[in-house]
Design a protein around this motif. Structure first.
Motif, mmCIF file in Angstrom:
data_model
loop_
_atom_site.group_PDB
_atom_site.id
_atom_site.type_symbol
_atom_site.label_atom_id
_atom_site.label_comp_id
_atom_site.label_asym_id
_atom_site.label_seq_id
_atom_site.Cartn_x
_atom_site.Cartn_y
_atom_site.Cartn_z
ATOM 1 N N ALA A 177 0.172 -7.279 0.580
ATOM 2 C CA ALA A 177 -0.511 -8.407 0.310
ATOM 3 C C ALA A 177 0.073 -9.551 -0.706
ATOM 4 O O ALA A 177 0.778 -9.050 -1.718
ATOM 5 C CB ALA A 177 -1.850 -7.828 -0.558
ATOM 6 N N LYS A 183 -1.300 -8.393 7.713
ATOM 7 C CA LYS A 183 -1.530 -7.158 8.125
ATOM 8 C C LYS A 183 -0.546 -6.346 8.163
ATOM 9 O O LYS A 183 -0.423 -5.451 9.013
ATOM 10 C CB LYS A 183 -2.438 -7.129 9.359
ATOM 11 C CG LYS A 183 -3.605 -7.994 9.424
ATOM 12 C CD LYS A 183 -4.631 -7.649 8.380
ATOM 13 C CE LYS A 183 -6.141 -8.480 8.524
ATOM 14 N NZ LYS A 183 -6.646 -9.159 7.413
ATOM 15 N N TYR A 203 -3.890 -2.188 -3.626
ATOM 16 C CA TYR A 203 -3.853 -2.801 -2.308
ATOM 17 C C TYR A 203 -5.188 -2.846 -1.554
ATOM 18 O O TYR A 203 -5.567 -3.933 -1.182
ATOM 19 C CB TYR A 203 -2.875 -2.116 -1.385
ATOM 20 C CG TYR A 203 -2.805 -2.731 0.309
ATOM 21 C CD1 TYR A 203 -2.089 -4.044 0.414
ATOM 22 C CD2 TYR A 203 -3.281 -2.144 1.061
ATOM 23 C CE1 TYR A 203 -2.011 -4.610 1.585
ATOM 24 C CE2 TYR A 203 -3.483 -2.839 2.335
ATOM 25 C CZ TYR A 203 -2.837 -3.817 2.607
ATOM 26 O OH TYR A 203 -2.731 -4.389 3.860
ATOM 27 N N ASP A 204 -5.932 -1.719 -1.370
ATOM 28 C CA ASP A 204 -7.346 -1.539 -0.952
ATOM 29 C C ASP A 204 -8.238 -2.778 -1.556
ATOM 30 O O ASP A 204 -8.991 -3.245 -0.831
ATOM 31 C CB ASP A 204 -7.721 -0.181 -0.926
ATOM 32 C CG ASP A 204 -6.831 0.711 -0.071
ATOM 33 O OD1 ASP A 204 -6.102 0.390 0.761
ATOM 34 O OD2 ASP A 204 -6.753 2.036 -0.337
ATOM 35 N N LYS A 233 -1.696 1.903 -3.661
ATOM 36 C CA LYS A 233 -2.906 1.957 -2.558
ATOM 37 C C LYS A 233 -4.172 1.494 -3.247
ATOM 38 O O LYS A 233 -4.642 0.788 -2.324
ATOM 39 C CB LYS A 233 -2.780 3.496 -2.098
ATOM 40 C CG LYS A 233 -3.894 3.653 -0.731
ATOM 41 C CD LYS A 233 -3.545 4.770 -0.101
ATOM 42 C CE LYS A 233 -4.638 4.870 0.878
ATOM 43 N NZ LYS A 233 -5.153 3.675 1.515
ATOM 44 N N LYS A 248 0.894 -0.998 0.020
ATOM 45 C CA LYS A 248 -0.054 -0.091 0.112
ATOM 46 C C LYS A 248 0.700 1.509 -0.088
ATOM 47 O O LYS A 248 0.408 2.375 -0.252
ATOM 48 C CB LYS A 248 -0.971 0.027 1.168
ATOM 49 C CG LYS A 248 -0.368 0.038 2.480
ATOM 50 C CD LYS A 248 -1.347 0.078 3.647
ATOM 51 C CE LYS A 248 -0.867 0.073 4.793
ATOM 52 N NZ LYS A 248 -1.980 0.081 6.071
ATOM 53 N N ASN A 276 -7.526 -5.447 -2.628
ATOM 54 C CA ASN A 276 -7.089 -6.918 -2.400
ATOM 55 C C ASN A 276 -6.461 -6.986 -0.869
ATOM 56 O O ASN A 276 -5.950 -7.747 -0.631
ATOM 57 C CB ASN A 276 -5.779 -7.338 -3.232
ATOM 58 C CG ASN A 276 -6.646 -7.351 -4.888
ATOM 59 O OD1 ASN A 276 -7.347 -8.248 -5.077
ATOM 60 N ND2 ASN A 276 -6.277 -6.317 -5.745
ATOM 61 N N ARG A 277 -7.156 -6.033 -0.151
ATOM 62 C CA ARG A 277 -6.720 -6.064 1.195
ATOM 63 C C ARG A 277 -6.915 -7.487 1.904
ATOM 64 O O ARG A 277 -6.003 -7.719 2.771
ATOM 65 C CB ARG A 277 -7.530 -4.849 2.070
ATOM 66 C CG ARG A 277 -7.169 -4.888 3.413
ATOM 67 C CD ARG A 277 -7.858 -3.708 4.181
ATOM 68 N NE ARG A 277 -7.807 -2.590 3.644
ATOM 69 C CZ ARG A 277 -7.111 -1.515 4.076
ATOM 70 N NH1 ARG A 277 -6.194 -1.685 5.114
ATOM 71 N NH2 ARG A 277 -6.993 -0.430 3.336
ATOM 72 N N SER A 278 -7.740 -7.909 1.664
ATOM 73 C CA SER A 278 -8.378 -9.311 2.318
ATOM 74 C C SER A 278 -7.093 -10.351 2.014
ATOM 75 O O SER A 278 -6.858 -11.429 2.942
ATOM 76 C CB SER A 278 -9.642 -10.045 1.679
ATOM 77 O OG SER A 278 -9.438 -10.218 0.481
ATOM 78 N N LYS A 279 -6.296 -10.307 1.116
ATOM 79 C CA LYS A 279 -5.183 -11.074 0.836
ATOM 80 C C LYS A 279 -3.879 -10.876 1.751
ATOM 81 O O LYS A 279 -3.110 -11.628 1.501
ATOM 82 C CB LYS A 279 -4.827 -11.008 -0.794
ATOM 83 C CG LYS A 279 -5.860 -11.454 -1.799
ATOM 84 C CD LYS A 279 -6.923 -12.120 -1.624
ATOM 85 C CE LYS A 279 -7.900 -12.148 -2.727
ATOM 86 N NZ LYS A 279 -8.931 -11.116 -2.889
ATOM 87 N N ASP A 280 -4.101 -9.789 2.564
ATOM 88 C CA ASP A 280 -2.706 -9.678 3.425
ATOM 89 C C ASP A 280 -2.966 -10.404 4.681
ATOM 90 O O ASP A 280 -3.797 -9.501 5.592
ATOM 91 C CB ASP A 280 -2.770 -7.960 3.451
ATOM 92 C CG ASP A 280 -1.493 -7.761 4.554
ATOM 93 O OD1 ASP A 280 -0.567 -8.562 4.706
ATOM 94 O OD2 ASP A 280 -1.418 -6.584 4.685
ATOM 95 N N GLY A 329 0.732 -4.613 5.595
ATOM 96 C CA GLY A 329 0.612 -3.498 4.372
ATOM 97 C C GLY A 329 1.044 -4.023 3.052
ATOM 98 O O GLY A 329 1.010 -3.381 2.054
#
Length: 89
Positions: free
Chosen positions: A86, A82, A72-73, A69, A50, A75-79, A84
């Motif tokens: 993914a 956590k 990343y936002d 960013k 991100k 596909n945030r669930s792939k991180d 930052g």
């Protein structure tokens, strides 16, 4: 006559190019949502970060992540950890 013709051609070019540009920005505004990390790593070997300032918590990685960013936002669930980034590898 030449002046009128050049004004008409110029106006046509400006209008035509502005519509083409608007379509490209709309398409670029929606980042792609990938279904899993395998799909992300086919395109972005190092994953998606991100920010360029984030640090990986999971240990040493082989590849540098792609920074976006918006992507990343989406596909945030792939991180999973956590941090930052993914799908880092």
């Amino acid at each position: 006559m030449k002046k009128i013709l050049s004004v008409i051609i110029s106006a046509g070019l400006v209008i035509g190019l502005s519509f083409g540009y608007a379509n490209k920005t709309e398409a670029a505004a929606k980042p792609k949502v990938y279904k899993n990390c395998t799909e992300i790593n086919k395109v972005y070997k190092g994953g998606i970060a991100k920010s360029s300032k984030v640090k990986n918590k999971g240990g040493k990685t082989k590849y540098k992540p792609f920074v976006s960013k918006a992507l990343y936002d989406a596909n945030r669930s792939k991180d999973r950890d956590k941090d930052g980034i993914a799908c880092e590898r």
